[in-house]
Design a protein around this motif. Structure first.
Motif, PDB file in Angstrom:
ATOM      1  N   GLY A   9      15.100 -98.116 -21.024  1.00  0.00           N
ATOM      2  CA  GLY A   9      14.611 -99.489 -21.142  1.00  0.00           C
ATOM      3  C   GLY A   9      13.689 -99.625 -22.331  1.00  0.00           C
ATOM      4  N   ARG A  10      13.643-100.840 -22.887  1.00  0.00           N
ATOM      5  CA  ARG A  10      12.819-101.051 -24.085  1.00  0.00           C
ATOM      6  C   ARG A  10      12.250-102.458 -24.083  1.00  0.00           C
ATOM      7  NH1 ARG A  10      13.295-102.533 -29.652  1.00  0.00           N
ATOM      8  NH2 ARG A  10      12.247-101.035 -31.036  1.00  0.00           N
ATOM      9  N   GLY A  11      11.012-102.561 -24.526  1.00  0.00           N
ATOM     10  CA  GLY A  11      10.373-103.851 -24.716  1.00  0.00           C
ATOM     11  C   GLY A  11       9.578-103.833 -26.003  1.00  0.00           C
ATOM     12  N   SER A  12       9.695-104.883 -26.805  1.00  0.00           N
ATOM     13  CA  SER A  12       8.957-104.918 -28.076  1.00  0.00           C
ATOM     14  C   SER A  12       8.605-106.355 -28.432  1.00  0.00           C
ATOM     15  CB  SER A  12       9.771-104.286 -29.205  1.00  0.00           C
ATOM     16  OG  SER A  12      10.936-105.049 -29.459  1.00  0.00           O
ATOM     17  N   THR A  13       7.570-106.485 -29.244  1.00  0.00           N
ATOM     18  CA  THR A  13       7.154-107.801 -29.710  1.00  0.00           C
ATOM     19  C   THR A  13       6.581-107.676 -31.109  1.00  0.00           C
ATOM     20  OG1 THR A  13       5.758-109.711 -29.221  1.00  0.00           O
ATOM     21  CG2 THR A  13       4.843-107.571 -28.703  1.00  0.00           C
ATOM     22  N   ASP A  14       6.807-108.681 -31.914  1.00  0.00           N
ATOM     23  CA  ASP A  14       6.231-108.729 -33.259  1.00  0.00           C
ATOM     24  C   ASP A  14       5.034-109.664 -33.238  1.00  0.00           C
ATOM     25  OD1 ASP A  14       7.762-107.038 -34.972  1.00  0.00           O
ATOM     26  OD2 ASP A  14       9.444-108.422 -34.707  1.00  0.00           O
ATOM     27  N   GLU A  15       3.872-109.099 -33.514  1.00  0.00           N
ATOM     28  CA  GLU A  15       2.672-109.911 -33.599  1.00  0.00           C
ATOM     29  C   GLU A  15       2.304-110.088 -35.064  1.00  0.00           C
ATOM     30  OE1 GLU A  15      -0.141-107.674 -31.363  1.00  0.00           O
ATOM     31  OE2 GLU A  15       0.560-108.466 -29.447  1.00  0.00           O
ATOM     32  N   GLU A  16       1.323-110.911 -35.314  1.00  0.00           N
ATOM     33  CA  GLU A  16       0.869-111.132 -36.683  1.00  0.00           C
ATOM     34  C   GLU A  16       0.325-109.822 -37.253  1.00  0.00           C
ATOM     35  OE1 GLU A  16      -2.279-113.926 -39.197  1.00  0.00           O
ATOM     36  OE2 GLU A  16      -1.933-114.274 -37.070  1.00  0.00           O
ATOM     37  N   GLY A  18       1.873-106.827 -37.224  1.00  0.00           N
ATOM     38  CA  GLY A  18       2.278-105.564 -36.619  1.00  0.00           C
ATOM     39  C   GLY A  18       3.332-105.702 -35.543  1.00  0.00           C
ATOM     40  N   ARG A  19       3.805-104.549 -35.044  1.00  0.00           N
ATOM     41  CA  ARG A  19       4.820-104.487 -33.990  1.00  0.00           C
ATOM     42  C   ARG A  19       4.300-103.619 -32.845  1.00  0.00           C
ATOM     43  NH1 ARG A  19      10.445-104.618 -33.018  1.00  0.00           N
ATOM     44  NH2 ARG A  19      10.813-105.585 -35.045  1.00  0.00           N
ATOM     45  N   PHE A  20       4.608-104.064 -31.624  1.00  0.00           N
ATOM     46  CA  PHE A  20       4.166-103.386 -30.412  1.00  0.00           C
ATOM     47  C   PHE A  20       5.427-103.028 -29.630  1.00  0.00           C
ATOM     48  CE2 PHE A  20       1.195-103.858 -26.522  1.00  0.00           C
ATOM     49  CZ  PHE A  20       0.812-102.531 -26.646  1.00  0.00           C
ATOM     50  N   THR A  21       5.672-101.724 -29.326  1.00  0.00           N
ATOM     51  CA  THR A  21       6.921-101.291 -28.698  1.00  0.00           C
ATOM     52  C   THR A  21       6.655-100.359 -27.520  1.00  0.00           C
ATOM     53  OG1 THR A  21       8.027-101.381 -30.849  1.00  0.00           O
ATOM     54  CG2 THR A  21       9.158-100.189 -29.105  1.00  0.00           C
ATOM     55  N   VAL A  22       7.418-100.579 -26.438  1.00  0.00           N
ATOM     56  CA  VAL A  22       7.386 -99.702 -25.265  1.00  0.00           C
ATOM     57  C   VAL A  22       8.818 -99.255 -24.975  1.00  0.00           C
ATOM     58  CG1 VAL A  22       6.905 -99.486 -22.805  1.00  0.00           C
ATOM     59  CG2 VAL A  22       5.372-100.828 -24.249  1.00  0.00           C
ATOM     60  N   GLU A  23       9.049 -97.951 -24.898  1.00  0.00           N
ATOM     61  CA  GLU A  23      10.356 -97.400 -24.559  1.00  0.00           C
ATOM     62  C   GLU A  23      10.208 -96.449 -23.380  1.00  0.00           C
ATOM     63  OE1 GLU A  23      12.767 -97.377 -28.793  1.00  0.00           O
ATOM     64  OE2 GLU A  23      11.479 -95.658 -28.313  1.00  0.00           O
ATOM     65  N   ILE A  24      11.177 -96.488 -22.471  1.00  0.00           N
ATOM     66  CA  ILE A  24      11.130 -95.625 -21.292  1.00  0.00           C
ATOM     67  C   ILE A  24      12.522 -95.077 -21.019  1.00  0.00           C
ATOM     68  CG2 ILE A  24      11.335 -97.680 -19.826  1.00  0.00           C
ATOM     69  CD1 ILE A  24       9.812 -96.131 -17.654  1.00  0.00           C
ATOM     70  N   LYS A  25      12.609 -93.785 -20.805  1.00  0.00           N
ATOM     71  CA  LYS A  25      13.891 -93.171 -20.468  1.00  0.00           C
ATOM     72  C   LYS A  25      13.699 -92.229 -19.277  1.00  0.00           C
ATOM     73  CE  LYS A  25      13.763 -89.079 -23.467  1.00  0.00           C
ATOM     74  NZ  LYS A  25      14.490 -88.280 -24.475  1.00  0.00           N
ATOM     75  N   LYS A 132      -1.058-107.563 -23.151  1.00  0.00           N
ATOM     76  CA  LYS A 132       0.041-107.341 -24.103  1.00  0.00           C
ATOM     77  C   LYS A 132       0.983-106.252 -23.588  1.00  0.00           C
ATOM     78  CE  LYS A 132      -2.847-108.330 -28.171  1.00  0.00           C
ATOM     79  NZ  LYS A 132      -3.393-107.740 -29.415  1.00  0.00           N
ATOM     80  N   LEU A 133       0.382-105.155 -23.132  1.00  0.00           N
ATOM     81  CA  LEU A 133       1.162-103.991 -22.722  1.00  0.00           C
ATOM     82  C   LEU A 133       1.930-104.242 -21.427  1.00  0.00           C
ATOM     83  CD1 LEU A 133       1.912-101.006 -23.064  1.00  0.00           C
ATOM     84  CD2 LEU A 133      -0.203-100.413 -21.862  1.00  0.00           C
ATOM     85  N   LYS A 134       1.300-104.930 -20.484  1.00  0.00           N
ATOM     86  CA  LYS A 134       1.903-105.132 -19.165  1.00  0.00           C
ATOM     87  C   LYS A 134       3.256-105.826 -19.256  1.00  0.00           C
ATOM     88  CE  LYS A 134       1.007-107.229 -14.659  1.00  0.00           C
ATOM     89  NZ  LYS A 134       0.080-108.080 -13.863  1.00  0.00           N
ATOM     90  N   ASP A 135       3.319-106.899 -20.021  1.00  0.00           N
ATOM     91  CA  ASP A 135       4.575-107.653 -20.142  1.00  0.00           C
ATOM     92  C   ASP A 135       5.681-106.797 -20.741  1.00  0.00           C
ATOM     93  OD1 ASP A 135       3.360-109.853 -19.062  1.00  0.00           O
ATOM     94  OD2 ASP A 135       2.908-110.802 -20.990  1.00  0.00           O
ATOM     95  N   LEU A 136       5.340-106.035 -21.780  1.00  0.00           N
ATOM     96  CA  LEU A 136       6.344-105.191 -22.426  1.00  0.00           C
ATOM     97  C   LEU A 136       6.775-104.040 -21.519  1.00  0.00           C
ATOM     98  CD1 LEU A 136       4.968-104.962 -26.073  1.00  0.00           C
ATOM     99  CD2 LEU A 136       6.769-106.426 -25.191  1.00  0.00           C
TER     100      LEU A 136
END
Length: 292
Positions: A9-16, A18-25, A132-136
């Motif tokens: 699973g993956r979640g990411s967002t582009d903020e002003e 920078g980029r914030f990414t969460v990946e889980i396997k 920020k982290l929780k949603d991703l």
């Protein structure tokens, strides 16, 4: 609904800036084994992350990767270590006086010394960071669970097919089993007739011998138990909870009954049926190793 232990699973967002990414396997594992790789700024949130993941993932080896790329390095400042700079200047002045050196001290010289000027990033508010982290993290986990459920459906269907095939083989064994006793009786009669042509066969002794063989070769109990285990496998696969460990125990019992049938049978056809049953049980066991 059963779930596989393999997924991504993956979640990411582009903020002003920078980029914030969460990946889980996840892959199969006997227990819940969670490993999180993240920037130091997130360490204080690790317990919250574990609780969130634990709510939806019960078993498996879980690797989580969290990255935050700041393109503009927001919140980064250069900081002067004044005490250390003072110490360096004092030492340099002492060297000048001791050795009569005329050279003047320069800013560039002092700034070259280690840790005189350091980069410091301002710490973000933990609650803002968590929002920020929780949603991703939830997005990544939900994607992971969805993938695990889809693979779980395929595993369930495959195991059902294998159980039905084992049931068909058991039906053949059940049908063949009484015939084995009849054939044994005929073979025994023929053999005794060849060996004792001039003697009368004791019918009572012969009947006792056949009865002992029939009792030893009776497979009714094992067939009933193995059929019962097949029903248990199907019922367990329909439960809406983690069932991997329970299924592993049932499959061990299935293998035990198959071994007992093999050891009690003196018939080539039944031996071949049992060989195929054990082969299917092993395939089921391998599939179950990947069920949560």
């Amino acid at each position: 609904m059963i779930k596989s232990m393999t997924g991504f699973g993956r979640g990411s967002t582009d903020e002003e800036g920078g980029r914030f990414t969460v990946e889980i396997k996840t892959v199969n594992h006997r227990y819940f084994d969670l490993n999180i790789k993240m920037p130091k700024a997130f360490i204080a949130l690790e317990d919250r992350m574990r609780k969130l993941i634990k709510q939806k993932v019960n078993r498996g080896k879980i690797d989580v990767f969290i990255t935050q790329n700041n393109y503009e390095k927001q919140g980064v400042n250069a900081v002067l270590n004044e005490a250390l700079a003072d110490s360096y200047v004092q030492c340099l002045n002492k060297i000048k006086e001791r050795y009569n050196i005329e050279e003047k001290l320069s800013v560039s010289l002092i700034a070259k010394f280690p840790e005189i000027i350091a980069l410091k990033q301002e710490e973000e508010d933990l609650e803002i960071l968590w929002e920020k982290l929780k949603d991703l993290l939830e997005e990544a986990v939900n994607t992971l669970v969805s993938m695990r459920e889809k693979e779980g459906i395929k595993l369930q269907q495959n195991i059902f097919i294998k159980c039905d095939y084992i049931k068909s083989l058991l039906d053949k064994i059940e049908k063949r089993s009484p015939q084995v006793v009849i054939e044994y009786k005929q073979k025994l009669n023929n053999r005794l007739s060849e060996l004792m042509q001039d003697y009368t066969v004791d019918e009572n002794r012969l009947a006792m011998e056949i009865a002992l063989f029939a009792d030893k070769a009776c497979l009714d109990e094992e067939i009933v138990r193995l059929n019962s285990h097949l029903i248990q496998v199907k019922d367990t696969l329909n439960l809406d909870e983690p069932v991997g460990r329970k299924l592993d125990f049932i499959v061990q019992e299935m293998n035990r009954e198959a071994n007992t049938i093999a050891s009690k049978s003196n018939d080539l056809d039944i031996a071949n049926y049992v060989l195929n049953i054990k082969n299917e049980i092993e395939k089921i066991r391998e599939q179950i190793q990947n069920i949560e």
